[in-house]
Design an enzyme around this catalytic site. Structure first.
Site, short mmCIF file in Angstrom:
data_model
loop_
_atom_site.label_atom_id
_atom_site.label_comp_id
_atom_site.label_asym_id
_atom_site.label_seq_id
_atom_site.Cartn_x
_atom_site.Cartn_y
_atom_site.Cartn_z
N SER A 1 0.82 -1.20 0.00
CA SER A 1 0.00 0.00 0.00
C SER A 1 0.87 1.26 0.00
O SER A 1 1.65 1.48 -0.91
CB SER A 1 -0.96 -0.03 1.20
OG SER A 1 -1.97 0.94 1.08
N ASP B 1 -5.87 -3.65 -2.16
CA ASP B 1 -4.73 -3.39 -1.27
C ASP B 1 -4.12 -4.69 -0.73
O ASP B 1 -4.82 -5.55 -0.20
CB ASP B 1 -5.24 -2.54 -0.11
CG ASP B 1 -4.13 -1.93 0.73
OD1 ASP B 1 -3.12 -2.60 0.98
OD2 ASP B 1 -4.30 -0.77 1.15
#
Length: 349
Positions: free
Chosen positions: A50, A195
């Protein structure tokens, strides 16, 4: 010794590892007397999830006019949050209103983030990054972890290569915050990704396994990891509140719980692994242990909270100055005449 730099997810809290990286790079430049030294020169492998994936992509992005050198510094990587953080996490009032009642699947307009990533990376590809690395994501249709591997992008060509802007969009597609990233490889194969924090908020363990698998004759005691976290959120959630809310409206809380528990578990496993081979000092985990001075939400990117995060990160750097100095001394001593025995070395020739 193979040295890994791993950076956690955490949204706007990426400022915390970002500031640590700036301090580390500054110390290296001071110690070597080389104002052009970069972190990419002193680590063998990188891993990011991320916000951490975005940071490492900026650190490893090549300079087209200076082959083998990065175009950006650690300060440039940090600036993506300081200069654009508020814009990335700015939601229109109507989006917040609809999200509150479970009428919107994601809170933020991903086009803002996509424009910023395009400005940083242009048409740079994963295969062009300066060092071997992995960046995490998760394929929601195949229901499997997806690792963007720089070395596989080199060895397998367009079928496994991606534009960096798409890699970063995918690894940061946090559920309920941003929409699923529908991206394509250079060969036009479709990937619906979210993510990587859903399975590896702290990607250090994934990096360790990747290095052991891919390097010849390297074992755990031959590997050294610097793992940078964004701090563990300890927000307490009320049972009755959860019962009363719509499922979609508690999404951010679930993401927070999942991310924190994943990072804590990985940290525990790695500590035990290195302890088992008598090399506890080969795994260094740095993150703030108390987030009470800030709004710890990954999207809390108001100017006021960003300043609070900066203060917290500055405190973390100050408290670890002795450790930073020892890290710099060790990695500089390890670099002269260092021969890369990587099985990936032939891919770059």
């Amino acid at each position: 010794m193979k040295r890994i730099l791993s950076i956690d997810g955490g949204g706007i809290r990426g400022i915390i590892p970002g500031m640590f990286l700036v301090a580390l790079e500054d110390k290296i430049r001071q110690a070597t007397g080389n104002p052009s030294a970069h972190l990419s020169d002193y680590f063998d492998f990188f891993a990011g999830t991320s916000t951490g994936g975005i940071l490492l992509s900026i650190l490893l992005c090549p300079d087209p006019e200076n082959s083998g050198k990065p175009i950006y510094s650690a300060k440039d990587a940090l600036d993506i949050y300081l200069e654009h953080g508020t814009a990335i996490f700015a939601a229109k009032p109507w989006r917040r209103f609809l999200s509150r009642f479970g009428l919107l699947s994601e809170l933020y307009d991903n086009t803002v983030l996509e424009k910023i990533l395009a400005a940083y990376f242009g048409d740079k590809k994963l295969s062009e990054l300066l060092k071997p690395c992995i960046i995490t994501a998760y394929n929601i249709e195949l229901r499997k972890n997806h690792l963007f591997r720089q070395q596989k992008a080199i060895s397998h060509g367009e079928s496994r290569d991606f534009y960096l802007r798409d890699v970063c969009r995918a690894t940061s597609a946090a559920p309920t915050y941003f929409s699923v990233a529908e991206i394509f490889s250079v060969a036009k194969t479709r990937y619906p990704l979210v993510d990587g924090g859903v399975f590896a908020h702290n990607p250090s363990l994934s990096a360790l396994l990747e290095v052991i698998k891919s390097y010849n004759s390297y074992k755990i005691d031959d590997i050294w990891i610097l793992s940078l976290g964004t701090g563990l959120s300890k927000i307490s959630y009320n049972y009755e509140d959860f019962k009363k809310k719509r499922a979609i409206s508690i999404g951010p809380a679930l993401v927070d719980i999942m991310s924190s528990s994943s990072a804590e578990s990985t940290n525990y496993y790695l500590k035990q692994l290195f302890k088992s081979v008598g090399k506890s000092e080969n795994y260094i985990r740095i993150e703030p242990t108390n987030l009470s001075s800030i709004d710890a939400s990954m999207d809390a990117a108001t100017p006021t909270n960003i300043q609070k995060i900066i203060s917290l990160a500055d405190k973390l750097v100050s408290e670890n100055e002795t450790l930073i100095n020892s890290i710099v001394e060790e990695i500089i001593a390890d670099k002269p005449g260092k021969k890369d025995r990587s099985v990936w070395n032939f891919l770059k020739n």
